[in-house]
Design an enzyme around this catalytic site. Sequence first.
Site, short mmCIF file in Angstrom:
data_model
loop_
_atom_site.label_atom_id
_atom_site.label_comp_id
_atom_site.label_asym_id
_atom_site.label_seq_id
_atom_site.Cartn_x
_atom_site.Cartn_y
_atom_site.Cartn_z
N ASP A 19 33.17 46.52 42.13
CA ASP A 19 33.92 46.11 43.27
C ASP A 19 33.43 44.80 43.94
OD1 ASP A 19 35.97 46.35 45.00
OD2 ASP A 19 35.21 47.72 46.16
N GLY A 20 34.22 44.03 44.56
CA GLY A 20 33.94 42.79 45.58
C GLY A 20 34.16 41.64 44.82
N ARG A 23 36.50 39.58 47.16
CA ARG A 23 35.86 39.19 48.49
C ARG A 23 35.02 38.07 48.32
NH1 ARG A 23 33.72 44.66 50.14
NH2 ARG A 23 34.70 45.32 48.10
N HIS A 36 37.24 37.50 39.37
CA HIS A 36 37.44 38.31 38.37
C HIS A 36 36.51 37.48 37.24
CE1 HIS A 36 39.59 41.20 40.60
NE2 HIS A 36 40.61 40.36 41.01
N SER A 64 42.48 50.13 37.28
CA SER A 64 42.85 51.31 37.51
C SER A 64 44.32 51.55 37.62
CB SER A 64 42.38 51.82 39.08
OG SER A 64 42.81 51.15 39.78
N ASN A 67 45.64 49.80 40.47
CA ASN A 67 45.61 48.38 40.38
C ASN A 67 46.90 47.69 40.14
OD1 ASN A 67 42.07 48.21 39.27
ND2 ASN A 67 43.01 48.12 41.46
C1 FPP Z 1 37.34 44.99 41.74
O1 FPP Z 1 37.42 44.00 42.65
C2 FPP Z 1 37.62 44.56 40.39
C3 FPP Z 1 38.79 44.78 39.47
C4 FPP Z 1 39.94 45.48 40.15
C5 FPP Z 1 38.97 44.17 38.26
C6 FPP Z 1 37.25 43.91 37.59
C7 FPP Z 1 37.62 43.35 36.41
C8 FPP Z 1 36.66 42.83 35.74
C9 FPP Z 1 35.61 42.13 36.19
C10 FPP Z 1 36.78 42.60 34.30
C11 FPP Z 1 35.96 43.23 33.66
C12 FPP Z 1 36.04 43.31 32.06
C13 FPP Z 1 35.47 43.74 31.13
C14 FPP Z 1 35.45 43.19 29.81
C15 FPP Z 1 34.51 44.93 31.32
P1 FPP Z 1 38.35 43.66 43.79
O2 FPP Z 1 39.58 42.81 43.37
O3 FPP Z 1 38.84 44.77 44.40
O4 FPP Z 1 37.47 43.15 44.76
P2 FPP Z 1 37.67 42.98 46.60
O5 FPP Z 1 37.48 44.63 47.00
O6 FPP Z 1 36.59 42.31 46.96
O7 FPP Z 1 39.08 42.63 46.88
#
Ligand code: FPP
Length: 246
Positions: A19-20, A23, A36, A64, A67
């Site tokens: 997560d994060g 942000r 990402h 998820s 998402n």
């Molecule tokens: C949450 O951060 C992150 C996600 C919804 C996607 C994360 C996916 C990746 C980093 C790709 C992973 C790839 C592999 C190959 C395992 P957020 O967007 O909710 O952050 P925020 O809470 O700061 O908005």
Amino acid sequence: MADITFPHALPRHIAFIMDGNGRWATRAGLPRLKGHAAGMDVLHGLCDECLGLGIPCLTFYAFSTENWSRPWDEVAGIFNLLEVYFQRELKNLMAKGIRVQFIGDHSEESRLSAETRSMMERVEAATKGNTAMTVTVALNYGGREEILRAAQRLVESHTPLTAETLAAALDTCGLPDPDLIIRTGGEQRLSNFLLWQSSYAELYFSPLAWPEFGAAALREALADYAGRQRRFGGLVPDKDKAVAQA
Ligand code: FPP
């Protein structure tokens, strides 16, 4: 600080809630998708660190079932990043002996595109025989949905519903339950991740955004885990016996 060099003090299976990213990007004045992308850049170092320590199973919560409610360009961007990532990384995964498998709803009826589904099949098939480490990627995954799908399958096949048959019908069949779940980004919840499997997992919450979570932060989490007392609902053998007899 607890010593993580004792093999018994290390988790066999770490699951990550990454997560994060958004942000982190916003703070840096970048579009969310760059967060990402930066989140993907840390995977390499974390896998190497765990390979070096001999931790055999890692699970990453990549997307998820909830998402899908994000803006379409962010959703499409994440899937595009994933496809490019695995195309680029397949050679490395093979060289390191890493098996990749996906959990979640990947059926034809799911919202995943044909391109994503075929990428997943390709990566799973290519890495199937690798034994150094198993990396599980949760994609279009929700814990409640996974339990429901498993229960439906058991009912349809007239299999008696027990803890064992249900666990075996989950997407994670064959994987040990996670010993440690690490969530970055400062929030302290599971967000529908591995609900059945996390019954006795140790939880670790880091204030760092996922793109900032590198090998040093992982070692801190492992040291914290090594200092935990895992009782699985029982007693600590010597200490609690002494208290009970007193
Ligand atoms: C949450 O951060 C992150 C996600 C919804 C996607 C994360 C996916 C990746 C980093 C790709 C992973 C790839 C592999 C190959 C395992 P957020 O967007 O909710 O952050 P925020 O809470 O700061 O908005």
